[in-house]
Design a protein around this motif. Structure first.
Motif, PDB file in Angstrom:
ATOM      1  N   ALA A 141       0.827  -1.204   0.000  1.00 29.71           N
ATOM      2  CA  ALA A 141       0.000   0.000   0.000  1.00 29.71           C
ATOM      3  C   ALA A 141       0.864   1.257   0.000  1.00 29.71           C
ATOM      4  CB  ALA A 141      -0.932  -0.006   1.209  1.00 29.71           C
TER       5      ALA A 141
ATOM      6  N   ARG B 204       1.465   5.422   7.295  1.00 29.33           N
ATOM      7  CA  ARG B 204       0.393   6.401   7.447  1.00 29.33           C
ATOM      8  C   ARG B 204      -0.746   5.887   8.331  1.00 29.33           C
ATOM      9  NH1 ARG B 204      -3.798   5.314   3.884  1.00 29.33           N
ATOM     10  NH2 ARG B 204      -3.379   3.780   2.263  1.00 29.33           N
TER      11      ARG B 204
ATOM     12  N   THR C 213      -0.060  -5.294  -6.092  1.00 27.67           N
ATOM     13  CA  THR C 213      -1.016  -4.293  -5.634  1.00 27.67           C
ATOM     14  C   THR C 213      -2.435  -4.857  -5.630  1.00 27.67           C
ATOM     15  OG1 THR C 213       0.386  -2.541  -6.502  1.00 27.67           O
ATOM     16  CG2 THR C 213      -1.900  -1.964  -6.040  1.00 27.67           C
TER      17      THR C 213
ATOM     18  N   ASN D 250       2.216   1.760  -3.391  1.00 29.60           N
ATOM     19  CA  ASN D 250       1.157   2.091  -4.344  1.00 29.60           C
ATOM     20  C   ASN D 250       0.749   3.557  -4.253  1.00 29.60           C
ATOM     21  OD1 ASN D 250      -0.855   1.285  -6.346  1.00 29.60           O
ATOM     22  ND2 ASN D 250      -2.355   1.622  -4.714  1.00 29.60           N
ATOM     23  N   ASP D 251       0.652   4.086  -3.017  1.00 30.14           N
ATOM     24  CA  ASP D 251       0.231   5.484  -2.885  1.00 30.14           C
ATOM     25  C   ASP D 251       1.392   6.425  -2.595  1.00 30.14           C
ATOM     26  OD1 ASP D 251       0.839   5.123  -0.208  1.00 30.14           O
ATOM     27  OD2 ASP D 251      -1.246   4.854   0.406  1.00 30.14           O
ATOM     28  N   LYS D 252       2.627   5.888  -2.741  1.00 27.81           N
ATOM     29  CA  LYS D 252       3.845   6.690  -2.583  1.00 27.81           C
ATOM     30  C   LYS D 252       3.917   7.398  -1.219  1.00 27.81           C
ATOM     31  CE  LYS D 252       4.550   7.501  -7.517  1.00 27.81           C
ATOM     32  NZ  LYS D 252       3.605   6.455  -7.932  1.00 27.81           N
ATOM     33  N   SER D 253       3.493   6.674  -0.186  1.00 28.83           N
ATOM     34  CA  SER D 253       3.605   7.188   1.179  1.00 28.83           C
ATOM     35  C   SER D 253       4.800   6.551   1.874  1.00 28.83           C
ATOM     36  CB  SER D 253       2.320   6.904   1.962  1.00 28.83           C
ATOM     37  OG  SER D 253       2.082   5.505   2.049  1.00 28.83           O
TER      38      SER D 253
END
Length: 338
Positions: A110, A224, A302, A113-116
Motif C-alpha cells: 500500500a 500512514r 497491488t 502504491n500510494d507513494k507514502s
C-alpha cells in the motif's frame, strides 16, 4: 525411539500412577532429579563453525518430562491464542508465520502504491532461548494468566534442572544453567510467546508503531496508518526513538539484539534521515535497507494487497480469563506419549 515404544506397552494402571506423580509435581514443584536432567547435543548452525556461538545447543529432556510438557503445551496453545497480541504467532493455535508477515506485506504494498512513507526495524535476538531469564519469563506468563499448576511445574523443573553436554560420543559433567528455556520443550514456545506479547505491548505503548512477532523474530514499523510523523525517529514528546523502545525492553530482560540478523528499512527520503541513527545494544548502527528489499520475499502485488486489505484490520486480542486445566490423566498421557 525405543523408550517411546516401551512406554506404549505400559498397562493402564502404570499410567494412572504416573499421572498421580505429575499432579503432585504440579502442586509442589518437586521433580525427581532423574526427570529433569537433560542431555545437551550441539547442532551446527547453517554456517559450520567451531566457535561456541556457532553451535545450537538442543537439550533432550527425559521422556517423562517431555510427555508432561507436551500435554500442557498443547493445552496452553489454545489459551495463548486468546491472550497473545493478535500479531504474535508461532506455537499459537490457529496462527502461522503468515499471520505475522502478510499484514505487513500488505501495508508495504500500500505504501508503494500510494507513494507514502513506511519505515521500521526487524530484530533478531542473540541466542534467544538460551538467554531468557526464566524467573522474569515465568512472571510475565503469570501476569498473562497462565495457570498456577503449570507455572509451579515449570518453576520446579528449571530450579532443579541439570544438564550434560555430549560431543563426539563423549560426556561432560553435570551443570546448571542460570538462564535459558529448553529448546525442544513443548512449553518453550508458549513461554517465548509470552515474552513477545509483553514486548509488543511495551513498544506500542511507548512508540507510535505496529508490531509483528514470530517466536524470536520481531518487527516494528510505522506508516500512514500509525499516524506517520515526518520525524520518524522521535516518538512524541518523550523524544524516544521507536527502536530504543524495543532496545529498552531487551535491556530489562538482559537480552541482546543480533546485529548481523537485524536491519532498519525505509523508503524515500526517510532512508537518508535514518542512516546510521538507529543503534542496537547501546553501540553500533543497524544496517539500513530499502523497504523493497525487506519486502521482496514476502511482498504481494497491488491487486493482491487490495484483495487482502481486510487482513490489516485486526486491532487487539480479546481479553481472556486464566485457563483452568484439569489434572493430568491417563487419557492425556496416552494421547501425547509420542
Amino acid at each position: 525411539d525405543r523408550r517411546v515404544e516401551e512406554l506404549q506397552y505400559l498397562p493402564e494402571a502404570a499410567y494412572e500412577q504416573l499421572a498421580r506423580v505429575l499432579n503432585l509435581i504440579e502442586t509442589t514443584g518437586d521433580w525427581p532429579e532423574a526427570a529433569v536432567t537433560g542431555l545437551v547435543a550441539l547442532i551446527p548452525k547453517a554456517k559450520p563453525s567451531n566457535e561456541p556461538l556457532g553451535q545450537r545447543p538442543i537439550t533432550i529432556m527425559p521422556l517423562i518430562y517431555r510427555m508432561w510438557a507436551s500435554v500442557r503445551g498443547r493445552q496452553c496453545s489454545a489459551w495463548m491464542s486468546q491472550i497473545a497480541d493478535y500479531n504474535c504467532t508461532g506455537g499459537v493455535a490457529g496462527r502461522g508465520a503468515e499471520d505475522a508477515w502478510v499484514p505487513f506485506a500488505v501495508r508495504m504494498e500500500a505504501a508503494f502504491n500510494d507513494k507514502s512513507h513506511i519505515a521500521g526495524f526487524s530484530g533478531d535476538m542473540q541466542k534467544c532461548y538460551d538467554s531468557l531469564p526464566m524467573d522474569v519469563v515465568l512472571g510475565i506468563c503469570r501476569t498473562l494468566g497462565m495457570h498456577s499448576r503449570i507455572l509451579t511445574g515449570l518453576a520446579g523443573a528449571y530450579d532443579r534442572m541439570q544438564r550434560v553436554i555430549t560431543l563426539n560420543n563423549g560426556f561432560g559433567g553435570l551443570w546448571r544453567a542460570l538462564t535459558g528455556a529448553v529448546q525442544g520443550c513443548g512449553l518453550s514456545n508458549t513461554l517465548m510467546n509470552g515474552v513477545s506479547t509483553a514486548w509488543s505491548l511495551w513498544v506500542k505503548q511507548r512508540a507510535n508503531v505496529d508490531t509483528a512477532a514470530h517466536v524470536d523474530d520481531w518487527l516494528l514499523f510505522t506508516d500512514r496508518r500509525t499516524g506517520f510523523e515526518q520525524a520518524v525517529i522521535e516518538s512524541g514528546e518523550h523524544g524516544e526513538t521507536r527502536v530504543e523502545a524495543s532496545e529498552d525492553f531487551m535491556a530489562l530482560l538482559r537480552l541482546r539484539t543480533d546485529a548481523s540478523k537485524s536491519l532498519v528499512f525505509a523508503n524515500g527520503d526517510m532512508r537518508t534521515r535514518l542512516r546510521d541513527k538507529v543503534k542496537v545494544n547501546g553501540g553500533g548502527a543497524a544496517p539500513l535497507y530499502k523497504a523493497l528489499k525487506k519486502a521482496k520475499a514476502m511482498g504481494l502485488s497491488t491487486a493482491e494487497a487490495a484483495a487482502m486489505a481486510g487482513l490489516t484490520g485486526a486491532e487487539a486480542a480479546a481479553a481472556a480469563a486464566p485457563q483452568t486445566p484439569v489434572a493430568v490423566s491417563y487419557t492425556h498421557l496416552r494421547a501425547h506419549e509420542t
